[in-house]
Structures are given as structure tokens and as C-alpha cells.
Design an enzyme around this catalytic site. Sequence first.
Site, PDB file in Angstrom:
ATOM      1  CG  ASP A  46      -1.705   1.106   1.168  1.00 41.17           C
ATOM      2  OD1 ASP A  46      -2.579   1.079   0.482  1.00 41.17           O
ATOM      3  OD2 ASP A  46      -1.563   2.065   2.133  1.00 41.17           O
ATOM      4  CB  ILE A  47       1.494   3.886  -2.415  1.00 45.24           C
ATOM      5  CG1 ILE A  47       2.243   2.808  -3.035  1.00 45.24           C
ATOM      6  CG2 ILE A  47       2.187   5.265  -2.332  1.00 45.24           C
ATOM      7  CD1 ILE A  47       3.701   2.672  -3.080  1.00 45.24           C
ATOM      8  CG  ASP A 140      -1.313  19.770 -15.332  1.00 45.44           C
ATOM      9  OD1 ASP A 140      -0.239  18.891 -15.593  1.00 45.44           O
ATOM     10  OD2 ASP A 140      -1.624  20.460 -16.220  1.00 45.44           O
ATOM     11  CD  GLU A 174       2.604  17.902 -20.191  1.00 43.61           C
ATOM     12  OE1 GLU A 174       1.800  17.192 -20.883  1.00 43.61           O
ATOM     13  OE2 GLU A 174       2.675  18.857 -19.698  1.00 43.61           O
ATOM     14  CD  GLU A 175       1.586  21.680 -18.428  1.00 43.69           C
ATOM     15  OE1 GLU A 175       0.846  21.759 -19.208  1.00 43.69           O
ATOM     16  OE2 GLU A 175       1.005  20.979 -17.328  1.00 43.69           O
ATOM     17  CG  ASP A 203       0.131  14.721 -17.199  1.00 42.63           C
ATOM     18  OD1 ASP A 203      -0.218  15.575 -16.288  1.00 42.63           O
ATOM     19  OD2 ASP A 203       0.235  15.196 -18.388  1.00 42.63           O
ATOM     20  CG  HIS A 290      -3.147  24.379 -17.761  1.00 43.93           C
ATOM     21  ND1 HIS A 290      -2.885  23.986 -19.296  1.00 43.93           N
ATOM     22  CD2 HIS A 290      -2.456  23.194 -17.284  1.00 43.93           C
ATOM     23  CE1 HIS A 290      -2.156  22.943 -19.453  1.00 43.93           C
ATOM     24  NE2 HIS A 290      -1.674  22.440 -18.292  1.00 43.93           N
ATOM     25  CG  ASP A 305      -5.196   6.202  -0.584  1.00 42.03           C
ATOM     26  OD1 ASP A 305      -3.995   5.644  -0.919  1.00 42.03           O
ATOM     27  OD2 ASP A 305      -5.897   5.692   0.109  1.00 42.03           O
ATOM     28  CG  ASP A 309      -2.602   2.418  -2.939  1.00 42.93           C
ATOM     29  OD1 ASP A 309      -1.489   2.559  -2.391  1.00 42.93           O
ATOM     30  OD2 ASP A 309      -3.708   2.325  -2.116  1.00 42.93           O
TER      31      ASP A 309
HETATM   32  N1  TRP Z   1      -0.496  17.781 -18.831  1.00 45.64           N
HETATM   33  C1  TRP Z   1      -1.587  17.534 -19.645  1.00 45.64           C
HETATM   34  C2  TRP Z   1      -1.883  18.959 -20.844  1.00 45.64           C
HETATM   35  O1  TRP Z   1      -1.946  19.991 -20.117  1.00 45.64           O
HETATM   36  C3  TRP Z   1      -2.692  17.195 -18.974  1.00 45.64           C
HETATM   37  C4  TRP Z   1      -3.707  16.334 -19.903  1.00 45.64           C
HETATM   38  C5  TRP Z   1      -4.876  16.925 -20.654  1.00 45.64           C
HETATM   39  C6  TRP Z   1      -3.765  15.159 -20.073  1.00 45.64           C
HETATM   40  N2  TRP Z   1      -5.308  15.609 -21.246  1.00 45.64           N
HETATM   41  C7  TRP Z   1      -4.834  14.561 -20.821  1.00 45.64           C
HETATM   42  C8  TRP Z   1      -2.718  13.820 -19.488  1.00 45.64           C
HETATM   43  C9  TRP Z   1      -4.978  13.207 -21.479  1.00 45.64           C
HETATM   44  C10 TRP Z   1      -2.939  12.548 -20.004  1.00 45.64           C
HETATM   45  C11 TRP Z   1      -3.897  12.358 -20.816  1.00 45.64           C
HETATM   46  O2  TRP Z   1      -2.452  18.617 -21.949  1.00 45.64           O
HETATM   47 ZN    ZN Z   2      -0.881  20.455 -18.117  1.00 48.99          ZN
END
Ligand code: TRP
Ligand code: ZN
Length: 441
Positions: A46-47, A140, A174-175, A203, A290, A305, A309
Site C-alpha cells: 500500500d502506498i 497537474d 511537458e507543458e 499525469d 492550468h 490514494d 496504489d
Molecule cells: N498535462 C496535460 C496537458 O496539459 C494534461 C492532460 C490533458 C492529459 N489531457 C490529458 C494527460 C490526457 C493525460 C491524458 O495537456
Molecule cells: Zn498540463
Amino acid sequence: MNLSVPRRTLAATAFALAGLLTAGAPAATAAPSAPSAPAAALAAPDIPLAGVKAHLTEFQSIATANGGNRAHGRPGYKASVDYVKAKLDAAGFTTSVQQFTYNGTTGYNLIADWPGGDLNRTVMAGAHLDSVSSGAGINDNGSGSAAVLETALAVSRAQLKPTKHLRFGWWGAEELGLVGSRQYVNSLPTTERSKISGYLNFDMIGSPNPGYFVYDDDPAIEQTFKDYFAALGVPTEIETEGDGRSDHASFKNVGIPVGGLFTGASRTKTSAQAQKWGGTAGQAFDRCYHSSCDTTSNINDTALDRNSDAVAHAIWALSAGTTVPPGDFFENAADVAVPDAGAAVTSTVTVSGRTGNAPAALKVGVDIKHTWRGDLVIDLVAPDGTAYRLKNSSSSDSADNVITTYTVDASTEAANGAWKLRVQDVARYDTGYIDSWRLTF
Ligand code: TRP
Ligand code: ZN
Ligand code: CA
């Protein structure tokens, strides 16, 4: 008759003896002793939600101390990398920071390898660690970052010895368009990419009005997550809010199997979804997506949670492989006549209960009775149809019988499936039959 049951070493010895004593008898042999069961994967721990939330609190403090965000090129991003790296270093991971430049500023990926396991079969899990510039990015994607970190720390606490190698990644920028993860896969030579058996992406996994979405990509990864949620009694749906919108796309683009979890972003929860998951219909899964309100208040603890897990469950299950007891073999002892100067014949051995690929030194034991072995061409045919030549014909090879063990590098073949021994007699007069053959792992 399926004689392709795995047998232990002792049984193998007994079987070989029985084979000698009953030589020439019909092949309706009873399988001696019980087949060995594949070693079961240890259950994931269990985390602790408190551990995951402690990381979120830290990400929030970092953002607050650094202009309110943890965005690419801002000090809050590098501080987030330093925090995660210190935890991993203290837990015994081998970490490395990969630098890249984007938009004129330096970005960072953090990679953490857990020592041990089969490097040719690496299971990876990752999350983007950057936020947008408008907020702290706690759902996010502090949520995915923290769950992956706490799972890595659980691997260390358990001193896990997985069959496969484990690697964790935290991606920058990523953004700004999956920049860090794309940088990482581009930096890998093709051979290194092919060693990644799967990449799991996390994500947004603690959305305040959550849904339980599973990526519809690699079927084995998808099923692993679905099994976890089924055992919990939580219904899931396929993720459809933007395929390719997170770092798994960088891996998928170069042919690596991917999967992942998601609890929803700006899309609205339907009443059907609110009925099965609770929460508020007609409202976004994450109203703070965002935005500056993506703080530690923007988290649903139950979702965080469960998903944390689920990360651990997938890491444990997918990295375990199956421990194959040495000397286990799969055999077909049914006789197959090999027609004189005729078509090829085959005998099938079905391998099951194995995980991953066949060994680099797969032993192929062959027992063919024949009055002139030079007539024979023998191949091992893998489940996908790939043929491995074991023996060519030769007019000068005048001995009887082929009773020997060949070693084949079958490491690019899936272990499970129907393997065939293919035998063809290519010259007239002498004849024979496949007496038995076996694959030893
Ligand atoms: N970080 C992603 C984004 O800003 C969040 C996101 C949107 C996402 N739609 C998604 C992550 C679908 C996984 C799958 O676009
Ligand atoms: Zn995002
Ligand atoms: Ca012949």
C-alpha cells in the site's frame, strides 16, 4: 494430447529414465509428477497517502517560494528536481539529470534507475514535473510526480528484486509540448529504446472531481490497471480527453508500449459518470486546470490514494516476470513420422505461464530416430513463425539418429506460445520419426 507441461529437474531425470525403459513403445506417456507453478509476483505494498501528500506540500512550498510556479526555466522547476533527486539518492537509486535547452532556457529531466534486474527488459514509469507558469501545478502534475516518487521509495523500502529492470523519469517542459520526454527518447540509441518493455505515464491523477481513466494503449499494461481497479470495485473508462497530450506520446512515437492513468482535466463530468464515481455532474474534472488555484486544495485524496496504489501495483506486476526454475522443460513426446524425401513435418510444444522473452540460450533437446541423419533438415520455429536452423542436410553425414541438444539465441522471441520443431527428410531411401523434443528454459 498436450504433453507440453513444464516439469522440474527431478521429473526430467525420471522421465529420461522412463524414456529409456520404454524405448520403442507408443508415445502415450503419462506426464510424471506435478508441473511446477510459475512463481507468483509479490503483492505491491500500500502506498501511503500521507507520503504522497507530503511531496505535494513540498511542491507547493517550492512554488510559493519561487513566484508561485514550478514552470520550465523558472527557479521553482529546478528546486522541484533537486527535491525529488535528493529523496531518490538517499533511497539508493542511481540518478542522473539530463539537461536540454528550450526557449532559450535550460530544462532538466531526472532519471532514476533501481540497481538490478534485466536491463534488456526495462519497465519505466514517469511523470512531468513542470507546472504551467500560472500556478503551482499540484494536480497537474505534482500528483503524478509525487505518486511515482512514493512508489520508487516503496521499491527501495521493500528492497525489491524484480526480474526486469526498473527506471523512473520526471520530465521537464511537458507543458511546452512534451519537450523533456521527447528529448529523452531522442537521446536513446535504437537498441536502448528497444530494451524498454513499457512506459507508464501518470499525469493528473488526483483531480478534485475525479474520473478513473485508463489509457487505451498497450493491452497488457491497460489490463494490469483494469485488474487493479476491478479488485477495488472501482469502474474505469478509457481515457479520451486528448490522446497524445502527455509524455507517453513521446515513447509511443518511437514504438515503445505505453499505458497510464488520468483523472480528468477541463472536460465536464457527465451525470452517468457522477453516478458511478460520485462527485459533481456538469462540473469539470479539474476546474483549476492550468490555473492559479491548482494548489494543494485542488486534490481529491481518494483518487490520489487509489491511483498511487495503482502505480505501485503496475510496477510490481509488470516488473516481476516469472521466475523460471532452472531445468524446467516443455516437451512433446508424441511420435511424428518423417516421410521419405517428402514434405516437412512439425511437432508442437506449447509454452505458457512465462513472462517476457525466451532465453538467449534456449536449449532445444531433439530426439529423432533415423537411419541416415544426413537426410534431415531441422528448424526450430518460434510462435511468431521465425525459423531457427538447427541442422542442414549433408550427404556425408552418414550416422543414425539426431539425439542432441541445440542452443538457440531466442531472446527476441516471446516465450509463451506454440513452438514447433520442423523436420524435413530431403533425400530418398532412409526414413525415421521424431521421437520427442523439448525446450528447456
Ligand atoms: N498535462 C496535460 C496537458 O496539459 C494534461 C492532460 C490533458 C492529459 N489531457 C490529458 C494527460 C490526457 C493525460 C491524458 O495537456
Ligand atoms: Zn498540463
Ligand atoms: Ca530419406
